[in-house]
Design a protein around this motif. Structure first.
Motif, mmCIF file in Angstrom:
data_model
loop_
_atom_site.group_PDB
_atom_site.id
_atom_site.type_symbol
_atom_site.label_atom_id
_atom_site.label_comp_id
_atom_site.label_asym_id
_atom_site.label_seq_id
_atom_site.Cartn_x
_atom_site.Cartn_y
_atom_site.Cartn_z
ATOM 1 N N HIS A 42 26.790 29.858 33.800
ATOM 2 C CA HIS A 42 27.658 30.767 34.541
ATOM 3 C C HIS A 42 26.874 32.000 34.971
ATOM 4 O O HIS A 42 25.961 32.445 34.271
ATOM 5 C CB HIS A 42 28.814 31.262 33.667
ATOM 6 C CG HIS A 42 29.911 30.295 33.475
ATOM 7 N ND1 HIS A 42 30.965 30.529 32.607
ATOM 8 C CD2 HIS A 42 30.155 29.078 34.028
ATOM 9 C CE1 HIS A 42 31.806 29.494 32.642
ATOM 10 N NE2 HIS A 42 31.331 28.616 33.494
ATOM 11 N N HIS A 57 34.114 39.821 35.726
ATOM 12 C CA HIS A 57 34.312 38.737 36.712
ATOM 13 C C HIS A 57 35.069 39.248 37.934
ATOM 14 O O HIS A 57 35.746 38.472 38.605
ATOM 15 C CB HIS A 57 35.070 37.551 36.116
ATOM 16 C CG HIS A 57 34.441 36.951 34.912
ATOM 17 N ND1 HIS A 57 35.033 35.928 34.195
ATOM 18 C CD2 HIS A 57 33.273 37.210 34.280
ATOM 19 C CE1 HIS A 57 34.260 35.604 33.183
ATOM 20 N NE2 HIS A 57 33.182 36.366 33.216
ATOM 21 N N GLU A 87 31.600 32.791 38.639
ATOM 22 C CA GLU A 87 32.952 33.143 38.182
ATOM 23 C C GLU A 87 33.447 34.370 38.942
ATOM 24 O O GLU A 87 32.753 35.377 39.052
ATOM 25 C CB GLU A 87 32.950 33.465 36.691
ATOM 26 C CG GLU A 87 32.697 32.278 35.782
ATOM 27 C CD GLU A 87 32.848 32.642 34.329
ATOM 28 O OE1 GLU A 87 33.811 32.168 33.701
ATOM 29 O OE2 GLU A 87 32.010 33.401 33.826
ATOM 30 N N ARG A 88 34.675 34.267 39.436
ATOM 31 C CA ARG A 88 35.347 35.416 40.064
ATOM 32 C C ARG A 88 36.823 35.287 39.732
ATOM 33 O O ARG A 88 37.463 34.296 40.087
ATOM 34 C CB ARG A 88 35.117 35.423 41.576
ATOM 35 C CG ARG A 88 35.564 36.705 42.268
ATOM 36 C CD ARG A 88 34.720 37.904 41.842
ATOM 37 N NE ARG A 88 35.062 39.109 42.582
ATOM 38 C CZ ARG A 88 34.280 39.663 43.514
ATOM 39 N NH1 ARG A 88 33.124 39.104 43.835
ATOM 40 N NH2 ARG A 88 34.652 40.771 44.111
ATOM 41 N N ALA A 108 28.215 35.931 36.864
ATOM 42 C CA ALA A 108 29.414 36.669 37.275
ATOM 43 C C ALA A 108 29.046 38.123 37.514
ATOM 44 O O ALA A 108 27.929 38.556 37.231
ATOM 45 C CB ALA A 108 30.495 36.566 36.193
#
Length: 269
Positions: free
Chosen positions: A200, A216, A243-244, A202
């Motif tokens: 990930h 995020h 990731e958002r 972010a």
């Protein structure tokens, strides 16, 4: 998933774009808890999304570090959900979020030898129930109660003792390195390459010079992309997800960030 694949977290705000196939990603990641309770039209939409993208899963409520008994019924529901939508990966957080009920936050497990034993036993039980490896993410944390081990030592001992896999969140490493004053590059280099399944990145919020918060909710900082580049150099290219969770920019901007991951991957091809 192919090592050079890129992904995006599937959120309600992105569902229409996913249905239209407008997200420039190879896979989308979802939380099973956000889908298991539903029937009918909502799951029909997910089935249509699965025609455009491979799906992976990243859970929120397994609470692997808790003292509460494992919720075997929930784990069986997850297993059924994964099978129904052909989801090969089930990942979670190396943390806990329950104590006599849900706490609705991801809390740090104490970095102790006893905690390694406790968590590893629970991981093995989950893997037996699922019939597949559990993939756990290194989490951001803001306090470390009575540590006997470093964060890196704790993670490595859990991975080895439980024989589970690692979801490497590079942003969490960066945030923790600022908050707890360690070298993020040494941390990345110390991880076992063979355990890393995917990763990930972010955005985060810089509250103070010595306090960063994993939110995020912002674009990925250049230092995090640089750390991702280093991670690929150390461990090889692995599938990586953006990731958002809120403050969503335009789809074009999200696709541009995804493109930055692809550029870094290609540099190591």
């Amino acid at each position: 998933m192919k090592p050079n694949s890129i992904g995006l977290g599937l959120r309600n705000e992105l569902l229409d774009a996913a249905l239209a196939g407008d997200i420039n990603a190879d896979f989308l990641e979802l939380a099973p808890e956000n889908w298991i309770p539903f029937k009918g039209q909502r799951l029909d939409k997910l089935a249509r999304v699965a025609e455009n993208y491979q799906l992976t899963s990243h859970g929120l409520s397994l609470s692997i570090g808790s003292q509460d008994p494992l919720d075997s019924a929930f784990i069986k529901d997850v297993k059924q959900f994964l099978k129904a939508f052909d989801v090969e990966i089930y990942s979670e957080h190396l943390s806990y979020c329950s104590h006599n009920g849900q706490l609705y936050d991801l809390l740090p497990i104490p970095f102790t030898v006893d905690a390694v034993s406790h968590v590893s036993s629970r991981i093995r039980d989950v893997q037996t129930l699922l019939g597949q490896p559990l993939i756990l993410e290194n989490v951001s944390y803001y306090a470390s109660p009575a540590p006997e081990l470093t964060e890196l030592e704790f993670i490595k001992q859990v991975l080895e003792s439980s024989n589970c896999k690692l979801l490497l969140d590079v942003n969490n490493v960066f945030v923790n390195s600022v908050n707890h004053r360690y070298d993020p590059y040494e941390f990345i280099a110390g991880l076992p390459s063979e355990r890393i399944i995917y990763g990930h990145i972010a955005g985060h919020h810089e509250e103070y010079d010595d306090l960063y918060v994993d939110t995020h909710g912002a674009e990925v900082k250049e230092q995090v992309f640089e750390l991702l580049d280093y991670a690929y150099g150390q461990h090889g290219v692995y599938p990586t997800l953006l990731e958002r969770d809120f403050n969503f920019p335009s789809l074009d901007e999200l696709n541009q960030e995804l493109g930055q991951i692809k550029v870094i991957q290609e540099r190591h091809a």
